[in-house]
Scaffold this motif. Sequence first.
Motif, PDB file in Angstrom:
ATOM      1  N   GLU A  95       0.783  -1.257  -0.097  1.00  0.00           N
ATOM      2  CA  GLU A  95      -0.083   0.029   0.036  1.00  0.00           C
ATOM      3  C   GLU A  95       0.730   1.085  -0.115  1.00  0.00           C
ATOM      4  O   GLU A  95       0.578   2.093  -0.935  1.00  0.00           O
ATOM      5  N   SER A  96       1.766   1.330   0.917  1.00  0.00           N
ATOM      6  CA  SER A  96       2.518   2.532   1.108  1.00  0.00           C
ATOM      7  C   SER A  96       3.816   2.575   0.118  1.00  0.00           C
ATOM      8  O   SER A  96       4.349   3.622  -0.295  1.00  0.00           O
ATOM      9  N   GLY A  97       4.438   1.244  -0.087  1.00  0.00           N
ATOM     10  CA  GLY A  97       5.443   1.151  -0.799  1.00  0.00           C
ATOM     11  C   GLY A  97       6.855   1.177   0.029  1.00  0.00           C
ATOM     12  O   GLY A  97       7.914   1.344  -0.588  1.00  0.00           O
ATOM     13  N   HIS A  98       6.601   1.378   1.173  1.00  0.00           N
ATOM     14  CA  HIS A  98       7.841   1.579   2.133  1.00  0.00           C
ATOM     15  C   HIS A  98       8.364   0.261   2.078  1.00  0.00           C
ATOM     16  O   HIS A  98       7.803  -1.050   2.075  1.00  0.00           O
ATOM     17  N   VAL A  99       9.883   0.114   2.374  1.00  0.00           N
ATOM     18  CA  VAL A  99      10.584  -0.739   2.356  1.00  0.00           C
ATOM     19  C   VAL A  99      11.266  -1.202   3.960  1.00  0.00           C
ATOM     20  O   VAL A  99      11.514  -0.223   4.387  1.00  0.00           O
ATOM     21  N   THR A 100      10.950  -2.426   4.516  1.00  0.00           N
ATOM     22  CA  THR A 100      11.839  -2.699   5.411  1.00  0.00           C
ATOM     23  C   THR A 100      12.635  -3.723   5.491  1.00  0.00           C
ATOM     24  O   THR A 100      12.643  -4.746   4.684  1.00  0.00           O
ATOM     25  N   ILE A 101      14.074  -3.354   5.768  1.00  0.00           N
ATOM     26  CA  ILE A 101      15.291  -4.288   5.369  1.00  0.00           C
ATOM     27  C   ILE A 101      15.876  -4.515   6.613  1.00  0.00           C
ATOM     28  O   ILE A 101      16.242  -3.906   7.584  1.00  0.00           O
ATOM     29  N   HIS A 102      16.099  -5.767   6.923  1.00  0.00           N
ATOM     30  CA  HIS A 102      16.655  -6.324   7.869  1.00  0.00           C
ATOM     31  C   HIS A 102      18.137  -7.014   7.354  1.00  0.00           C
ATOM     32  O   HIS A 102      18.198  -7.955   6.757  1.00  0.00           O
ATOM     33  N   ALA A 103      19.246  -6.374   8.046  1.00  0.00           N
ATOM     34  CA  ALA A 103      20.362  -6.737   7.571  1.00  0.00           C
ATOM     35  C   ALA A 103      21.363  -7.171   8.799  1.00  0.00           C
ATOM     36  O   ALA A 103      21.424  -6.545   9.829  1.00  0.00           O
ATOM     37  N   VAL A 104      22.132  -8.049   8.611  1.00  0.00           N
ATOM     38  CA  VAL A 104      23.070  -8.745   9.509  1.00  0.00           C
ATOM     39  C   VAL A 104      24.645  -8.204   9.169  1.00  0.00           C
ATOM     40  O   VAL A 104      24.910  -8.588   8.078  1.00  0.00           O
ATOM     41  N   ILE A 105      25.243  -7.964  10.149  1.00  0.00           N
ATOM     42  CA  ILE A 105      26.755  -7.418   9.951  1.00  0.00           C
ATOM     43  C   ILE A 105      27.362  -8.396  10.614  1.00  0.00           C
ATOM     44  O   ILE A 105      27.408  -8.644  11.949  1.00  0.00           O
ATOM     45  N   TYR A 106      28.071  -9.526   9.797  1.00  0.00           N
ATOM     46  CA  TYR A 106      29.187 -10.312  10.507  1.00  0.00           C
ATOM     47  C   TYR A 106      30.331  -9.845  10.780  1.00  0.00           C
ATOM     48  O   TYR A 106      31.040  -9.368  10.019  1.00  0.00           O
ATOM     49  N   VAL A 107      30.970 -10.229  11.824  1.00  0.00           N
ATOM     50  CA  VAL A 107      32.268 -10.015  12.385  1.00  0.00           C
ATOM     51  C   VAL A 107      32.950 -11.202  12.725  1.00  0.00           C
ATOM     52  O   VAL A 107      32.342 -12.310  13.168  1.00  0.00           O
ATOM     53  N   GLY A 108      34.268 -11.333  12.935  1.00  0.00           N
ATOM     54  CA  GLY A 108      34.842 -12.411  12.981  1.00  0.00           C
ATOM     55  C   GLY A 108      35.314 -12.581  14.553  1.00  0.00           C
ATOM     56  O   GLY A 108      35.833 -13.966  14.829  1.00  0.00           O
ATOM     57  N   ARG A 109      35.233 -11.566  15.247  1.00  0.00           N
ATOM     58  CA  ARG A 109      35.476 -11.860  16.736  1.00  0.00           C
ATOM     59  C   ARG A 109      34.531 -11.154  17.430  1.00  0.00           C
ATOM     60  O   ARG A 109      33.863 -10.038  17.149  1.00  0.00           O
ATOM     61  N   SER A 110      34.501 -11.483  18.793  1.00  0.00           N
ATOM     62  CA  SER A 110      33.246 -10.881  19.820  1.00  0.00           C
ATOM     63  C   SER A 110      33.801  -9.370  19.932  1.00  0.00           C
ATOM     64  O   SER A 110      33.160  -8.621  20.316  1.00  0.00           O
ATOM     65  N   SER A 111      35.129  -9.070  20.162  1.00  0.00           N
ATOM     66  CA  SER A 111      35.665  -7.844  20.430  1.00  0.00           C
ATOM     67  C   SER A 111      35.296  -6.959  19.156  1.00  0.00           C
ATOM     68  O   SER A 111      35.231  -5.621  19.452  1.00  0.00           O
ATOM     69  N   HIS A 112      35.051  -7.492  18.052  1.00  0.00           N
ATOM     70  CA  HIS A 112      34.797  -6.781  16.623  1.00  0.00           C
ATOM     71  C   HIS A 112      33.552  -6.145  16.845  1.00  0.00           C
ATOM     72  O   HIS A 112      33.025  -5.126  16.605  1.00  0.00           O
ATOM     73  N   LYS A 113      32.583  -6.990  17.539  1.00  0.00           N
ATOM     74  CA  LYS A 113      31.081  -6.778  17.566  1.00  0.00           C
ATOM     75  C   LYS A 113      30.978  -5.285  18.602  1.00  0.00           C
ATOM     76  O   LYS A 113      30.169  -4.628  18.110  1.00  0.00           O
ATOM     77  N   ALA A 114      31.650  -5.307  19.502  1.00  0.00           N
ATOM     78  CA  ALA A 114      31.628  -3.963  20.370  1.00  0.00           C
ATOM     79  C   ALA A 114      32.132  -3.146  19.587  1.00  0.00           C
ATOM     80  O   ALA A 114      31.482  -1.718  19.842  1.00  0.00           O
ATOM     81  N   MET A 115      33.164  -2.996  18.787  1.00  0.00           N
ATOM     82  CA  MET A 115      33.614  -2.028  17.971  1.00  0.00           C
ATOM     83  C   MET A 115      32.664  -1.589  17.043  1.00  0.00           C
ATOM     84  O   MET A 115      32.373  -0.299  16.819  1.00  0.00           O
TER      85      MET A 115
END
Length: 306
Positions: A231-251
């Motif tokens: 109806e509205s044409g609006h788009v909802t996007i769910h994106a995942v950012i993958y990182v290689g380490r837990s410390s990178h997630k916090a960064m």
Amino acid sequence: MQTAFKCGWVALMGPPNAGKSTLLNSYLGQKLAIVSPRPQTTRNQITGILSEKDAQVIFMDTPGIHQMRGKMNRVLLQSAWHAMDGADVLGVLLDADLYARRPEFMEKDMAPLLAPIAAEKRPVFVIANKVDLLGDKSRLLPLLEELHRLWPGAEIFPVSAFTGDGLPALLAAIKKALPEGEAQFPEDQLSTLPMRFMAAEIVREKLFLNLRQELPYSTAVDIEAWEEDPESGHVTIHAVIYVGRSSHKAMVIGHAGRGIKQVGQSARKEIMELLDRKVHLELWVKVKENWVEDAAFLHSLGLGVQ
């Protein structure tokens, strides 16, 4: 007498950070491939279509040719060589400013390309990019002489993909070298890339621009869901950012979530411009240990030859 219409594929090859994506974007007049000051930004073969009255030029922007090791680097090289196999014309890009300053780097950086292209029967154009950065233009002459030595028989074009200098002459030569044939794509089509891929690339570009230098190479973006409101044409996007380490997630998330918020806001704005509609962008960060060495996961992200 009317000139026959030309149509063909051009593989843009070269070492990382030579400006292949900037050249592609300049010819199309629109940002199709993400650009970063850091090398090895392009991870996929990206197709851009330039349609003109006398020709359709189908550019393939490829990952940088290099000699680095690792599963992901092998996958990227596979994609680049695959593009070369399907091309009618080869364009070898290099950073003229870098090699004018550090000429000892050029032959080493060109080594992976010299042997495969030496026996080529197809037209080869050597494109000395970034000449706008050469403050002293006299430094260009010895560089061009060395390129003629390394690439005998190839046409050499000094250009600036950033300012546009030299691009019309290069394009004219490319079109002349293309085979005759009908257009393969509608004249208003700019790329073969799906919108989901382009949205993921926009998010990844914002990560490159917002994170410290070493981190983006261990990040990947995957669009898990794409929902359009009929109806509205609006788009909802769910994106995942993958990182290689837990410390990178916090960064990536940053203090009090400021990092991920900044990435999301800048990416959402650009995706809205791309789609010309309202967008709601949801970002999550997940840890996947050593994903750059997981061949199945790399292919699930669309990397390499499918």
